[in-house]
Structure formats: structure tokens, C-alpha cells
Write a protein that holds these residues in place. Sequence first.
Motif, PDB file in Angstrom:
ATOM      1  N   VAL A 187       0.859  -1.318  -0.021  1.00  0.00           N
ATOM      2  CA  VAL A 187      -0.132   0.005  -0.147  1.00  0.00           C
ATOM      3  C   VAL A 187       0.747   1.319  -0.061  1.00  0.00           C
ATOM      4  CG1 VAL A 187      -1.404   1.470   1.434  1.00  0.00           C
ATOM      5  CG2 VAL A 187      -2.187  -1.088   0.925  1.00  0.00           C
ATOM      6  N   ASN A 188       0.540   2.147  -0.805  1.00  0.00           N
ATOM      7  CA  ASN A 188       1.613   3.327  -0.931  1.00  0.00           C
ATOM      8  C   ASN A 188       0.797   4.836  -0.663  1.00  0.00           C
ATOM      9  OD1 ASN A 188      -0.270   3.685  -3.275  1.00  0.00           O
ATOM     10  ND2 ASN A 188       1.644   3.163  -4.658  1.00  0.00           N
ATOM     11  N   ASN A 189      -0.478   4.576  -0.167  1.00  0.00           N
ATOM     12  CA  ASN A 189      -1.054   5.900   0.210  1.00  0.00           C
ATOM     13  C   ASN A 189      -1.832   5.913   1.626  1.00  0.00           C
ATOM     14  OD1 ASN A 189      -3.034   4.040  -0.337  1.00  0.00           O
ATOM     15  ND2 ASN A 189      -4.363   5.713  -1.563  1.00  0.00           N
ATOM     16  N   ALA A 190      -1.008   5.202   2.525  1.00  0.00           N
ATOM     17  CA  ALA A 190      -1.542   4.973   3.957  1.00  0.00           C
ATOM     18  C   ALA A 190      -1.665   6.506   4.414  1.00  0.00           C
ATOM     19  CB  ALA A 190      -0.838   3.933   4.746  1.00  0.00           C
ATOM     20  N   SER A 191      -2.651   6.417   5.476  1.00  0.00           N
ATOM     21  CA  SER A 191      -2.649   7.968   6.256  1.00  0.00           C
ATOM     22  C   SER A 191      -1.420   7.852   7.172  1.00  0.00           C
ATOM     23  CB  SER A 191      -4.003   7.888   6.877  1.00  0.00           C
ATOM     24  OG  SER A 191      -4.128   9.005   7.451  1.00  0.00           O
ATOM     25  N   THR A 192      -1.156   9.035   7.311  1.00  0.00           N
ATOM     26  CA  THR A 192      -0.255   9.231   8.592  1.00  0.00           C
ATOM     27  C   THR A 192      -0.736   9.129   9.943  1.00  0.00           C
ATOM     28  OG1 THR A 192      -0.474  11.676   8.367  1.00  0.00           O
ATOM     29  CG2 THR A 192       1.436  10.808   7.204  1.00  0.00           C
ATOM     30  N   THR A 193      -2.168   9.083   9.851  1.00  0.00           N
ATOM     31  CA  THR A 193      -2.907   8.990  11.447  1.00  0.00           C
ATOM     32  C   THR A 193      -3.149   7.314  11.571  1.00  0.00           C
ATOM     33  OG1 THR A 193      -4.867   9.456  10.528  1.00  0.00           O
ATOM     34  CG2 THR A 193      -3.364  11.311  11.300  1.00  0.00           C
ATOM     35  N   VAL A 194      -3.079   6.717  10.664  1.00  0.00           N
ATOM     36  CA  VAL A 194      -3.153   5.124  10.685  1.00  0.00           C
ATOM     37  C   VAL A 194      -2.582   4.622  11.946  1.00  0.00           C
ATOM     38  CG1 VAL A 194      -1.479   4.144   9.184  1.00  0.00           C
ATOM     39  CG2 VAL A 194      -3.622   3.030   9.417  1.00  0.00           C
ATOM     40  N   ASN A 195      -3.228   3.522  12.668  1.00  0.00           N
ATOM     41  CA  ASN A 195      -2.616   2.888  13.599  1.00  0.00           C
ATOM     42  C   ASN A 195      -2.613   1.248  12.943  1.00  0.00           C
ATOM     43  OD1 ASN A 195      -2.308   4.626  15.622  1.00  0.00           O
ATOM     44  ND2 ASN A 195      -4.279   4.514  16.281  1.00  0.00           N
ATOM     45  N   PRO A 196      -1.433   0.929  12.473  1.00  0.00           N
ATOM     46  CA  PRO A 196      -1.412  -0.175  11.784  1.00  0.00           C
ATOM     47  C   PRO A 196      -1.950  -1.475  12.767  1.00  0.00           C
ATOM     48  CG  PRO A 196       0.641   0.745  11.455  1.00  0.00           C
ATOM     49  CD  PRO A 196      -0.233   1.447  12.419  1.00  0.00           C
ATOM     50  N   THR A 197      -2.291  -2.541  12.174  1.00  0.00           N
ATOM     51  CA  THR A 197      -2.869  -3.779  12.835  1.00  0.00           C
ATOM     52  C   THR A 197      -2.304  -5.013  12.238  1.00  0.00           C
ATOM     53  OG1 THR A 197      -5.026  -3.965  11.642  1.00  0.00           O
ATOM     54  CG2 THR A 197      -4.953  -2.577  13.403  1.00  0.00           C
ATOM     55  N   ILE A 198      -2.220  -6.194  13.256  1.00  0.00           N
ATOM     56  CA  ILE A 198      -1.854  -7.456  13.096  1.00  0.00           C
ATOM     57  C   ILE A 198      -3.035  -8.307  13.562  1.00  0.00           C
ATOM     58  CG2 ILE A 198      -0.265  -9.107  13.266  1.00  0.00           C
ATOM     59  CD1 ILE A 198       1.715  -7.134  13.721  1.00  0.00           C
ATOM     60  N   THR A 199      -3.846  -9.115  12.530  1.00  0.00           N
ATOM     61  CA  THR A 199      -4.872  -9.683  12.990  1.00  0.00           C
ATOM     62  C   THR A 199      -4.712 -11.290  12.606  1.00  0.00           C
ATOM     63  OG1 THR A 199      -6.276  -8.067  12.502  1.00  0.00           O
ATOM     64  CG2 THR A 199      -7.294 -10.093  12.783  1.00  0.00           C
ATOM     65  N   PHE A 200      -5.093 -12.269  13.713  1.00  0.00           N
ATOM     66  CA  PHE A 200      -5.067 -13.464  13.618  1.00  0.00           C
ATOM     67  C   PHE A 200      -6.306 -14.077  13.348  1.00  0.00           C
ATOM     68  CE2 PHE A 200      -1.778 -12.114  16.604  1.00  0.00           C
ATOM     69  CZ  PHE A 200      -0.789 -12.530  15.991  1.00  0.00           C
ATOM     70  N   ASN A 201      -6.401 -15.297  12.651  1.00  0.00           N
ATOM     71  CA  ASN A 201      -7.756 -16.038  12.330  1.00  0.00           C
ATOM     72  C   ASN A 201      -8.251 -16.945  13.433  1.00  0.00           C
ATOM     73  OD1 ASN A 201      -5.640 -17.869  11.883  1.00  0.00           O
ATOM     74  ND2 ASN A 201      -7.162 -18.836  10.423  1.00  0.00           N
ATOM     75  N   GLU A 202      -7.595 -16.866  14.605  1.00  0.00           N
ATOM     76  CA  GLU A 202      -8.147 -17.849  15.787  1.00  0.00           C
ATOM     77  C   GLU A 202      -7.377 -17.184  16.813  1.00  0.00           C
ATOM     78  OE1 GLU A 202      -6.425 -21.961  15.492  1.00  0.00           O
ATOM     79  OE2 GLU A 202      -4.867 -21.206  13.909  1.00  0.00           O
ATOM     80  N   ASN A 203      -7.672 -18.022  17.863  1.00  0.00           N
ATOM     81  CA  ASN A 203      -7.077 -17.720  19.129  1.00  0.00           C
ATOM     82  C   ASN A 203      -5.903 -18.001  19.514  1.00  0.00           C
ATOM     83  OD1 ASN A 203      -9.601 -16.970  20.121  1.00  0.00           O
ATOM     84  ND2 ASN A 203     -10.368 -18.805  21.229  1.00  0.00           N
ATOM     85  N   VAL A 204      -4.826 -17.069  19.904  1.00  0.00           N
ATOM     86  CA  VAL A 204      -3.528 -17.156  19.800  1.00  0.00           C
ATOM     87  C   VAL A 204      -3.046 -17.012  21.194  1.00  0.00           C
ATOM     88  CG1 VAL A 204      -2.911 -16.756  17.619  1.00  0.00           C
ATOM     89  CG2 VAL A 204      -3.233 -14.993  19.127  1.00  0.00           C
TER      90      VAL A 204
END
Length: 374
Positions: free
Chosen positions: A222-239
Motif C-alpha cells: 500500500v502506498n497511500n496510507a494515512s499518516t494517522t493510521v494505527n497499523p494492525t496485525i490480526t489472527f484468524n483464531e485464538n492465539v
Amino acid sequence: MKNKYLFRGLLPIAALFHGAVSGQTLVHYWNFNNNASVAAITAPTSTLLNGSITATSTGTGNTDTYVDFANGTGQNFNIDNLNARNGDASGTHLRYNYPINGNVQFNLPTTGYNNVVVKFTTRRSGSGAGTQSWSYSLDGTTFVPYQTVTSQDANPQLITFDLSTISGVSNNPNFKLKVEFAAGAGGAVGNNRFDNFTVDATATGGVDTTPPTVTYLPANNVNNASTTVNPTITFNENVRLLDNSAITAANAQNLVELRLTNATGVLVPFTTTLSNNKITVIPTAGLLPNQAYYLALKPNMVEDTSDNAVNTTTSTIFTTAGTSISLDKTFVKVNENAGTLAFKINVNNPSNATVNLVVKPAPFSTANSSDFTL
């Protein structure tokens, strides 16, 4: 000698039994922490099979039966926060007013799963119904009595329904639970309350050997992300962590790297939050415009409940949008009485910059782009 051989013979049987009840997956989960509306609080926090809740309502008056979404607070649900998953806060809970005149139905498809176990916490108000009558349906229409729960006017209690021995519950797209209410040792008014409702089950395909899937936002390239974005890492199951301890907002920070440009770039300081199997990365000083960032989950730090670890580095490289400047359609506003001029310039993804504005006397036809610099 016979005893020794008997003991050895039982070991494989014990191992098989253990394998049958371990490695469960969280199929449906409600933490009831979104109390913006009835629809919000009854929406599942997570569900693999489109679970849902329906509740009888006769109105929203003082003597009506309904989900009081805004007032599911207090009542000591936060004391132990029993059965909360993913480090979720106690937040709010499901409050059902005048329950004796209604029922709550949990639509819980189990397609592809067996060994179904349901857990939740509950309590009542002083004048609320003291008896909960739970029943189940295998066809989605006809309900069979299952178990009676005595709801207490005390700290919430954890209730467990092990449905693994009931024929027809497993691998059933129409499976439902319903709770109805009677006064019992309580009363005919008041309320009953519920929190942290979960359905755990074992995949029918056998032992889970697949590591969790990791999804990043912003996505890679992605090359136009907002400077105010809080990036996320999501898992598809309980970890959880590799030592089987829970991941929390505090220790999640140790699982993640945020760097400038690439995997060898300068580390960017950040904090983290955790909710619903999602780590949110909050940069301490915000993101710079037109800058590439590298976000990664460190390998061999996280596993699912079947001990399948994410043992390779997963990452995303995204670039924030550059600074753009435009003149507002009302660029200049003149206040003749005050003798002032107001200039409005729109700046997206701002960075450090200066504006030199030159006010020129007539003739204005000599003004050009060199008269101001950004």
C-alpha cells in the motif's frame, strides 16, 4: 508383571482420549462490550459460522421485557472477568429486563465441529428471575429441555454446558440454545445478566496442524496510507504465547517490530493494544508522510491453542501518502472593517514546511509562482 502390562496397555487409550478433548477452537464468542445499541451488543465479538442472538422484546417501558443495552454495567462482572478471551476487558454485559416474560435464543451453528462446550457467566438482580431453564434445538425449531441454572443475586458465576455427549449437536448448522426464565428464589421483575458467552469445539477433520493466519493493515505494498493510521496485525483464531500464557496489551509490544523503510531500518517506538485477536500498533510520534514502514510479527513467539506456532517472519511494507497542498475555494477572505486578510490552504498529511507569502503592490500582473514558496 500383569499389572505393568495392563498399565502400558492403557497408555495409548489415555492418549487418544486426551487428543479427543484438546485442541479446541473458539467457534462463537460474545463479550458484550459494544453497548451502542441492541444490534451492537447482540452481535458476536467473533464467530466462524455466523452465530447470532435473538431476544424477545415487548417494548422498552419500565415493565417491558427487553435487552437494556445501555445499562449492562457494574454488578461485579469485572471482579474476576470470568471466561473473557484474548485479554478482553470486562466492559459491559448483556442485561435482559423483566426476563420472566421472554426468552433469549443463541443461534450456534456447529458445522465442521464436534465436542461442543458452551460457557458463560450470569447473575440476577435482587428481584430478577431466579431460575433459568435452558433447552437446545437440533432442527432450529423444536427445543428439548437440557439444564436448569439457579441464577444468584451475587457475584457472577461461571456456567459450563458440555454438550459433547448429546447426539446431533456436532456438525449441525441448525443447533441453537434457548433460555427461559421463572421466578424461583428470585422475583418476577428485575433482570438477568450474561457475559463472556463462548462456544468451543474440535474440528471434525482431526488434529489441528495449521498455524494461525496473520493479516496486516495497511496491507503489503500500500502506498497511500494515512499518516494517522494505527497499523494492525490480526489472527484468524485464538492465539497465545509459546509458553501457553496469554497475550496482553503490554506483552504484545514484544511480539512486533515497526521500522523505517525495511527489515534493517531504524526502529520506530510504539505501544500496543489487543482485542479480538488483533494487535493494534500505535506509533508514539505518529507516522511521517511519504515514508515507507516495515511492520512484522517476530517468528516463534505466537501459537494457537493446538501448539501450532507462527515460526516464520510475516510482514508488510507500506508507504504513507505524501504531503499535498491545495488552495481552498475561499482562499482569501477580506474583512474591510477589521483591515485583515485571511488565507486558507488545505494541507493533507502535513510535514514540516514554511510558506512565504509576498504581498505585492500594483500592478498585480507581475505576480508569479516565485512569490510564495512551500
